[in-house]
Every structure is written in C-alpha cells, then in structure tokens.
Design a protein around this motif. Structure first.
Motif, PDB file in Angstrom:
ATOM      1  N   VAL A  63       6.667   6.799  15.867  1.00 31.03           N
ATOM      2  CA  VAL A  63       6.400   5.663  14.972  1.00 31.03           C
ATOM      3  C   VAL A  63       5.813   6.142  13.648  1.00 31.03           C
TER       4      VAL A  63
ATOM      5  N   LEU B  80       8.762   7.238  11.650  1.00 30.85           N
ATOM      6  CA  LEU B  80       9.524   6.063  11.227  1.00 30.85           C
ATOM      7  C   LEU B  80       8.890   5.435   9.992  1.00 30.85           C
TER       8      LEU B  80
ATOM      9  N   CYS C  98      10.144   0.396   6.491  1.00 32.96           N
ATOM     10  CA  CYS C  98       9.898  -0.718   7.403  1.00 32.96           C
ATOM     11  C   CYS C  98       8.407  -1.037   7.411  1.00 32.96           C
TER      12      CYS C  98
ATOM     13  N   ALA D 280       6.660  -0.514  12.964  1.00 32.64           N
ATOM     14  CA  ALA D 280       7.565  -0.025  14.005  1.00 32.64           C
ATOM     15  C   ALA D 280       6.753   0.118  15.290  1.00 32.64           C
TER      16      ALA D 280
ATOM     17  N   GLY E 246      12.937  -8.778  12.227  1.00 35.73           N
ATOM     18  CA  GLY E 246      12.892  -7.436  12.799  1.00 35.73           C
ATOM     19  C   GLY E 246      14.147  -7.146  13.595  1.00 35.73           C
TER      20      GLY E 246
ATOM     21  N   ILE F 186      11.597  -2.655  15.087  1.00 38.68           N
ATOM     22  CA  ILE F 186      11.374  -2.258  13.698  1.00 38.68           C
ATOM     23  C   ILE F 186      11.397  -3.497  12.811  1.00 38.68           C
TER      24      ILE F 186
ATOM     25  N   THR G  25      12.055  -5.542   9.418  1.00 35.83           N
ATOM     26  CA  THR G  25      13.044  -5.444   8.333  1.00 35.83           C
ATOM     27  C   THR G  25      12.583  -6.126   7.062  1.00 35.83           C
TER      28      THR G  25
ATOM     29  N   ASP H  79      21.362  -2.097   8.974  1.00 32.32           N
ATOM     30  CA  ASP H  79      20.213  -1.429   9.592  1.00 32.32           C
ATOM     31  C   ASP H  79      20.422  -1.257  11.090  1.00 32.32           C
TER      32      ASP H  79
ATOM     33  N   MET I 111      19.902   2.014  13.357  1.00 28.96           N
ATOM     34  CA  MET I 111      18.806   2.015  14.316  1.00 28.96           C
ATOM     35  C   MET I 111      19.286   2.389  15.722  1.00 28.96           C
TER      36      MET I 111
END
Length: 557
Positions: A210, A213, A219, A222, A295, A313, A315, A326, A330
């Motif tokens: 995370v 990420l 984002c 996450a 998300g 995640i 958005t 996305d 993902m």
C-alpha cells in the motif's frame, strides 16, 4: 427557399464539425461548440448536461445563462431535477423535443432568484454515441416557446456530432490514462521486486504494497483486505500519505457482502463512496464522498481459495470511462502483488533451507569434535577409576574419578540430545514416530495418538518437532515422571500438537529470567513464527499440558 435553408443547415453542420475537431480537451470543445451552435442558429442561451450510468448529472458547459440560473455559483444547474433529466433517466427521451416549460426557470421565478432574460422554454436534445446515451443539450431564446421540426432535426444532427466527438475524446483520454497507468505499473513492479528481495517477513508485505501504491499511483487511498477464518480483515491501509496496519476487528456485514460480491465476480468492480464507507466505516478512515469519491475493488487470486483477498483503491472524482481504464490496470497490478507474495514465500523457504543446512553442519562439527572428546574423557575416567579402585587401601582419587566419569557420561548424553535437536532424524517416518523415538532415548515412556489425516508442510512439521522435543525435555527434567502423552490432531485448517504429563507441574511458576523458562519462550516463539500459538496449562496435582496450534495452508484435492 427550402434550398437556401438546406444549404444553411449544411453550413451549420460543417462549422460544428470543424469546431469539434479543434481540441482534444472535452470542456473546451463543448464550450466552443455550444457557443458556435447558438451563433449559427440565432439562439441566445444553451447548457449541456452529462449523465452517467447511475443517473447523476453534471453541467459541463453553458453559454449566456440567465442571471437567475447563475446564482450561488450556478447552484440551480448543479442541484435539483427537471423534466428532461427525468425523461433521460427512465429512457423516454430518444430524440430532440420541445419542452413546454423549464422547471429550473419556473423555480427561479417562484423563488425570485433573479432575471430569467424572458426565457421560459427550451428544446432538449439527447446526446448519444451509437446505443450509448451520454447526456442532454438544452438551447433556448427569449420569448421562444416552440421549435419547428426542421430546427429539432438540425439540433438532433448536431447532437449526433457532439456525441461522436465525446466518445472519440473519451477513448482518447482512456488510452492516455491506460498508457500512463501501465508506465506506473512498471515502476511499481520494479520497486516491489526490489523491496521483496530485501524483505525478511511475510507480514511486512501488505504495508509495503500500500505504501508503494500511494507513491506510484495518484490514488487518495489504498487498502489490502484478506479473509481469515471466514471473516474479512483489513491488513494495511494507505491514506493521507500515511500507512497504517489494519485493525483486529473484522469488516461489517455490509462490507463482507461487498467483498463476497467482488470475489465472486472475478473482475474489478466500481465502488461508490457509500460502499467505501460500508467497507471501512466512517470512523476508521474518516471517508466522505467529497474527499474520496468512488473506488475500485480488485479480487486477489491467492493460491488458497480458503483465504481470498481484495485490493481496494480510491479513484477520486474521475469519470466512469477513466475508472474503467483504471480497472484493467488494477487487475494486472493484483497479479504483481500475488507474484510478490509468492516470491517472498520462496525466499522464506530458501532461508529456511539455509538455516537447516547450517544446523546440519553444526551438528556434524559437534559430533566430530566435542562429542568424541567427551566419549574419550568418559573412557579415560573409567580406566583411571578401575586402576585406582584396585589398590589397597582405596586411593582417595578413585571417588573423584567416579564423579568425573558420571559427569562426562551426562554431558555426552546432553550433547547427543543437542545434536539430535540440531539435526532431526526420523521425521521421514512421521512426526509422532520421531517424537516417540526421541522420548524413548530420553528415558520416557511415550504414548502417542493421532486424530485426522492431513499432510503437514516440512517447515511446519519441523517446527512442531522442535516444540515437542523441548516439551519432552522439560518432562524429563522437571516433571519427575517417566510417562508422557502426545496427541496430534489435524483438520483442513490447522494442526494441534498436545504433549502432557501427570507430573508435579509448576511450568507457569518459573521466573521469566530463569534458565528453565527459556525453553518455554523458545517454544512460544517457534509457534508464533509459523503463524500459530502456544498454550500452557500446569497444575501441581494434574501435571502440565503444552498445546501448539499451527494453521495449515490450503491443500488442493
């Protein structure tokens, strides 16, 4: 006259087409085309709504709105509802139509919001690309209460052009977004691989994932969620630039249902702001619609279907088209996470093999050096004792030689036990057989039993073997009994090893600083290193029971 009208309409369509091709920025293009359309048709005001699949609308462009609709930063265009939006939502609006009156303008008059520029009616035209409905185009002029069929037909043709241009731009933006995300995915994968090579604990992986990420993707938050014992738990969360490990409490019932839906779907799913709050709770992450928007929930295909996981995640407020772009990336990102997890498990396995090899080397060295020296010392002491015992009167050193021989034999016995602990032999015949043989060599009568048939991975079997050895050693040293009982229970999810005696107890009364308590601490650490737990029960009248419970990985049929 009809020919002139036709030529004028063609000129209008040509001008609109040229305007639509002047920019790849959607907002700028729509502002230009609405203004150009009003200029060519002699109308004075227009606005354009985009309506998503959930029926939520956004006024993305307007031109020369009446002052009454401009109040409070165009609040009348952002809130409420009207006839044309409702007709669009329920599928009844398919072609350009006359609107008898406009509810937003009616409200402006009723609540005295300001001047309406004598506009009371407007035409509304659905924007579409093929079968996909995109939004509405509304145009009006002062005192104009009706649009002819030819005017509506022209507006409909323009709407088709706008819809096609919007779809072209959506695809262009989605491809741009997809290319950017795949580039970021490459950077994320490289950073994750480097981190995994340096990581020594599997439990540290969720926090690392995370954190990366948050670093490589734009984002707002996450989270990694995993199912354990049929309950979903948050493993790690990235939000507001910080990483926090998940709480012990499981997800709510609503959150659990959403996780099951994502896992059963096998693909990425779009989550609304309210659904995000259902998953995380309003207090835990302080989620709200304005900050986090929507998300994406992506199932993590862990090798064990008994313990599925989900990557969630945020958005933000991106459009649904970009969210779909996305989602594709993902799903690829989820595969990177699973690969990293498996790489870390292989690295742990390699380290365990290296530790095993080092223990084997140490056992060989002890056997070839210290063990042989102790054996020679025992033989020498025995010989010296025999020589000194044969003299009259008995030599005073004979008793000392006897003590030396006894101590050397005891040290030799302890050394052999240590070598056997370093290099477990007999596990090929099974854990119970190895422990039974070990207990017999320690002078104990071991009664062993087993419930359930289930293979145990080598690393876990060796861990249970070490725990069992230490427990049998404690029985020999402290229980003052010659009998021990061993029970191994196995099911789909865990293995439980229980070693008990009917001795004098006292295991829990040992001081933490004492040498005797070190063995108990080592047993507990071994169990925890395998993801399990150690339980000790001791009574002065009923003896001591040591139970090690180790979770087992999923075993395919």
């Amino acid at each position: 006259m009809p020919e002139e009208v036709g030529m004028q309409e063609m000129a209008t369509l040509k001008t609109i087409a040229e305007t639509l091709n002047t920019s790849n920025d959607l907002s700028l293009m729509l502002d230009k085309v609405v203004g150009k359309l009003l200029e060519l048709t002699g109308l004075s005001a227009g606005w354009l709504f985009l309506i998503d699949e959930r029926g939520e609308y956004t006024c993305v462009s307007d031109y020369n709105l009446p002052p009454a609709l401009m109040r409070n930063d165009k609040e009348p265009m952002r809130t409420g509802t009207c006839w044309c939006v409702n007709r669009f939502r329920d599928g009844r609006l398919q072609y350009a139509v006359n609107i008898i009156n406009c509810k937003r303008l009616e409200d402006a008059v009723e609540f005295k919001w300001g001047d309406t520029s004598d506009i009371t009616h407007h035409a509304t035209v659905p924007l579409r690309s093929g079968e996909q409905m995109l939004g509405l185009l509304n145009v009006a002029a002062p005192d104009k209460v009706h649009f002819s069929d030819s005017e509506l037909a022209l507006l409909q043709a323009v709407a088709y052009q706008i819809g096609s241009a919007m779809e072209r731009m959506r695809l262009y933006r989605a491809e741009q977004r997809r290319a950017q995300l795949y580039a970021r995915l490459g950077d994320f994968g490289a950073a994750l691989s480097l981190t995994v090579n340096e990581c020594t604990e599997t439990d540290a992986l969720p926090g690392t994932v995370v954190r990366l990420l948050g670093k490589h993707f734009d984002c707002p938050f996450a989270a990694l969620i995993k199912q354990t014992d049929e309950r979903f738990h948050i493993q790690a969360v990235y939000a507001d630039g910080h990483v926090s490990m998940g709480a012990a409490a499981p997800l709510s019932l609503e959150g659990t249902r959403l996780m099951d839906r994502i896992i059963d779907h096998y693909r990425a799913a779009v989550l609304t702001a309210d659904e995000l709050v259902d998953i995380f709770g309003p207090d835990q992450l302080e989620l709200n619609s304005r900050q986090f928007g929507t998300g994406i929930g992506v199932p993590l295909p862990y090798p064990s279907p008994e313990e599925p996981g989900v990557l969630v995640i945020g958005t933000g407020t991106r459009s649904l088209g970009l969210i779909r772009a996305d989602s594709e990336v993902m799903e690829a990102l989820a595969e990177h996470i699973i690969a990293a997890r498996e790489s870390l498990k292989l690295a742990d396995h390699r380290r365990e093999l290296a530790r095993l090899e080092e223990r084997n080397r140490l056992a060989r060295d002890l056997h070839d050096s210290v063990n042989q020296i102790l054996f020679s010392l025992s033989l020498t002491a025995r010989g010296a004792e025999s020589m000194l015992s044969g003299t009259e009167p008995r030599h005073p050193a004979a008793e000392a030689m006897k003590d030396i021989r006894a101590l050397s034999q005891e040290a030799l016995k302890e050394m052999r036990a240590l070598i056997m602990q370093l290099r477990p032999a007999g596990l090929e015949a099974g854990l119970l057989s190895a422990l039974q043989e070990y207990g017999t060599k320690q002078g104990l009568q071991v009664v062993a039993d087993r419930i359930g048939i289930r293979s145990i991975p080598r690393v876990m079997e060796e861990g249970l073997w070490r725990i069992g050895q230490e427990a049998l050693n404690n029985i020999r040293k402290h229980a003052e009994v010659s009998t021990a009982n061993i029970l191994l229970e196995c099911n789909e999810h865990e293995a439980k090893l229980t070693i008990s005696d009917r001795g004098k107890g006292g295991a829990k009364r040992r001081k933490p600083s004492s040498e005797n308590s070190l063995g108990l601490s080592i047993m507990r650490e071994r169990a925890q290193s395998l993801g399990g737990r150690l339980e000790i029960w001791s009574s002065s009248r009923k003896g001591t029971t040591v139970t090690a419970v180790i979770p087992l990985p999923y075993e395919s049929e």
